[in-house]
Scaffold this active site. Structure first.
Site, mmCIF file in Angstrom:
data_model
loop_
_atom_site.group_PDB
_atom_site.id
_atom_site.type_symbol
_atom_site.label_atom_id
_atom_site.label_comp_id
_atom_site.label_asym_id
_atom_site.label_seq_id
_atom_site.Cartn_x
_atom_site.Cartn_y
_atom_site.Cartn_z
ATOM 1 N N LYS A 1 0.735 -1.203 -0.225
ATOM 2 C CA LYS A 1 0.060 -0.064 0.152
ATOM 3 C C LYS A 1 1.050 1.214 -0.148
ATOM 4 C CE LYS A 1 -3.462 2.186 2.908
ATOM 5 N NZ LYS A 1 -4.412 1.966 4.121
ATOM 6 N N SER B 1 -8.789 2.674 4.082
ATOM 7 C CA SER B 1 -8.228 3.373 2.921
ATOM 8 C C SER B 1 -7.198 2.533 2.245
ATOM 9 C CB SER B 1 -6.897 4.434 3.683
ATOM 10 O OG SER B 1 -5.987 3.697 4.415
ATOM 11 N N SER C 1 -9.107 0.622 8.089
ATOM 12 C CA SER C 1 -8.651 0.593 6.677
ATOM 13 C C SER C 1 -8.368 -0.925 6.207
ATOM 14 C CB SER C 1 -7.735 1.849 6.559
ATOM 15 O OG SER C 1 -8.166 3.041 6.810
#
Length: 482
Positions: free
Chosen positions: A79, A155, A179
Site C-alpha cells: 500500500k 484506505s 482501513s
C-alpha cells in the site's frame, strides 16, 4: 505453463497454494510475476488500483534468486502509505508528497522479502489514509470490482481491488480506523487488523496516529492471512510495545477447534447511528451460524462513550497529520493549501494545528479508559460480533473529495458508514471482517469479529471454522471471474 493458465492460477489459488506450485517446479516465480503484471495492466484502467509500478525491480529480484521462504515466488503489492522501499516512490496518496523517494526500506518490507515474496508495485490510497474510500486528487477514484459505481472502501481500497479482481491472492494493507476491515467488507475479502504492536511499522517510527494504526493484509483465504502474519510479526528495534504470539505460530491455528466460544452480539454501533437492515441481517445470520457450530451467542455490548472516543480520535489523528504536513512542507519549501492538499485533509490539518500537548495527553487518556472498559466487558466474552460497516458500499463521490465547507457533513457521513470499526483501533484489539454476506444488489457484506488483545490465534481458529462451514471462495467479483 501457458500465460492464460498462470493468470487463472492467480485468481484460483491462494498465496500458499502458489508457493507450493513454485516449490514443486510447476510454475516459476517469473511466470507468476509476469501474469500478475499482465492482469494488473489489463484491469487497472477500469478499477484504478495501481499507484506505483516496480516491475523492473521485481524482475531483478527474481533474477538474483529468491530466498527459500514459505511464500517464495508469490507476487506482492504494498500500500502506498508510510511503507517504504529504499530509492522508490512513496507518495501517500497526496500531491504534497509527489516525487517523494524513500531513503530506507521499512522493516515490514525486509520481512516480506525474506520469505521470498516479490514486490512489484504499490496500491492506491486516499490522501494520508484519511477517508473510508480510496479516492484522491493524486490518483483519482478506485472502483469496486463488484460494481464500479461503488467505492472499494478505504484506505486500503487499492489493495482490496487487486485481490478481489484476481491480480494476486493477498496484498499489504493498513488500518488506522478500519482501513483493512472496511475495504475487505466492501470487496468480499477476509481482512484482519492485528493487535497493536504485532506488526512492525518502522524504522522511521514504530507507531502511527498515537497507536491507532496497524499493518497487515487483505486476503481471500484465512490461512494466507495467518501465514503472512507468521512472516511479519515480532518486535522491531525501538518498539514501545509488542504483542505476545502463540509458540506454534498463527498458521498452526488454522483448522484447530476454537472451542465453545461465548460471543456478544452487537448490532447497534456505540454512536447509535442507523445501520442498514441488510448489514444487520447478515450479522444475525452469522450469529445463527455460530450457534449452529456450538457457540453461545447473546446480545450484549460494552458501554462506550462514542462522542468522547470520536473527539479523542480527531485529536490524535489531526495532530499527527498536521505535524507530518508541516514537516513535509518545510522540507520541500512549499506552502500548504488547496493546490497540494484535499479539503478533508485541510480540515484535519486545521483541527490539528489548534490542538495542544495537553489535548493530545487527554485524548490518549480517554482512549486508554475506553480500552479498559472494553477489556472488562470481555472478561465475560471471548468475541464481539457486529456488522463491519453501518451501510453497504457507498457510491463513488459520497465521502470522497468534498468541498472545504462540508468537513462536518463529511464527518457525519463517514462515521455512519464506518461506525463499528474505529473503537478497536483505540483499544488495540485484533479484529477481523469475514465475507459472510451478500446484499440483494450483489454487493459484499462483511461481518466483524473482535477478540481480546493479542488473541489473533483465537480469531484464526474461529475464522477457519466459519470458512469451512460457509465457504466464500466460490463467490467471485465479476472482474475476477472474467
Amino acid at each position: 505453463m501457458a500465460e492464460r493458465g498462470v493468470e487463472r492460477l492467480l485468481g484460483e489459488r491462494d498465496a500458499l497454494g502458489l508457493a507450493a506450485l513454485v516449490k514443486a517446479g510447476e510454475v516459476s516465480p517469473a511466470e507468476l510475476l509476469e501474469a500478475a503484471i499482465a492482469r494488473a495492466e489489463a484491469l487497472d484502467p477500469q478499477f484504478n488500483f495501481m499507484a506505483q509500478r516496480h516491475y523492473d525491480r521485481a524482475r531483478a529480484a527474481i533474477a538474483r534468486g529468491l530466498p527459500d521462504g514459505p511464500l517464495a515466488g508469490v507476487p506482492w503489492l504494498l500500500k502506498d502509505l508510510n511503507t517504504y522501499i529504499e530509492g522508490e516512490l512513496t507518495e501517500n496518496g497526496s500531491r504534497l508528497y509527489r516525487g517523494n523517494r524513500a531513503t530506507q526500506s521499512s522493516e515490514l518490507v525486509r520481512r516480506i522479502e525474506r520469505v521470498g515474496m516479490v514486490i512489484f508495485g504499490k496500491t492506491t490510497t486516499p490522501e494520508f489514509g484519511l477517508t473510508g474510500t480510496t479516492e484522491s486528487a493524486l490518483c483519482g477514484a478506485t472502483r469496486n470490482p463488484w460494481n464500479p459505481a461503488h467505492i472499494a472502501g478505504g484506505s486500503s481500497g487499492g489493495a482490496a481491488v487487486a485481490v478481489a479482481a484476481g491480480v494476486l491472492p493477498a496484498a499489504h494493507a493498513t488500518d488506522g480506523g478500519g482501513s483493512i476491515r472496511i475495504p475487505a467488507s466492501c470487496c468480499g475479502l477476509f481482512g484482519l487488523k492485528p493487535s497493536r504492536g504485532r506488526v512492525p511499522m518502522g524504522p522511521a517510527r514504530t507507531e502511527g496516529w498515537g497507536g491507532l494504526s496497524a499493518h497487515h493484509a487483505v486476503t481471500h483465504s484465512v490461512r494466507d492471512s495467518a501465514a503472512i502474519l507468521d512472516a511479519t510479526h515480532g518486535i522491531e528495534p525501538g518498539s514501545r510495545y509488542g504483542a505476545p504470539a502463540p509458540a506454534e505460530g498463527f498458521l498452526a491455528q488454522v483448522g484447530r477447534d476454537p472451542g465453545r466460544l461465548r460471543i456478544a452480539l452487537m448490532t447497534a454501533p456505540p454512536s447509535g447511528s442507523p445501520v442498514d437492515p441488510e448489514c444487520v441481517a447478515a450479522t444475525r445470520a452469522a450469529a445463527r451460524l455460530c450457534e449452529s457450530l456450538g457457540h453461545i451467542v447473546e446480545e450484549a455490548a460494552p458501554a462506550i462513550d462514542a462522542a468522547a472516543f470520536g473527539q479523542a480520535s480527531f485529536v490524535l489523528i489531526g495532530a499527527s497529520v498536521a505535524a507530518d504536513v508541516e514537516q513535509r512542507a518545510a522540507a520541500i519549501g512549499r506552502a500548504v493549501g488547496p493546490d497540494v492538499l484535499e479539503p478533508i485533509t485541510l480540515g484535519f490539518v486545521d483541527y490539528g494545528r489548534h490542538t495542544t500537548g495537553m489535548d493530545f495527553a487527554r485524548a490518549n487518556a480517554t482512549v486508554q479508559e475506553i480500552a479498559v472498559t472494553v477489556a472488562r466487558f470481555m472478561a465475560d466474552y471471548d468475541v464481539i460480533l457486529s456488522p463491519t460497516l453501518g451501510t453497504l458500499p457507498l457510491e463513488i463521490g459520497v465521502i470522497g473529495l468534498t468541498p472545504p465547507s462540508d468537513f462536518e457533513t463529511w464527518g457525519r457521513l463517514a462515521s455512519t458508514f464506518a461506525s463499528f470499526t474505529g473503537v478497536y483501533n483505540g483499544t488495540g484489539q485484533p479484529s477481523m471482517s469475514v465475507p459472510l454476506g451478500m446484499s440483494e444488489s450483489g454487493l459484499p457484506i462483511g461481518v466483524m469479529f473482535t477478540a481480546r488483545y493479542a488473541e489473533e490465534a483465537l480469531l484464526f481458529r474461529l475464522a477457519a471454522q466459519l470458512e469451512t462451514a460457509a465457504p466464500w471462495a466460490c463467490r467471485r467479483a465479476p472482474a475476477r471471474a472474467g
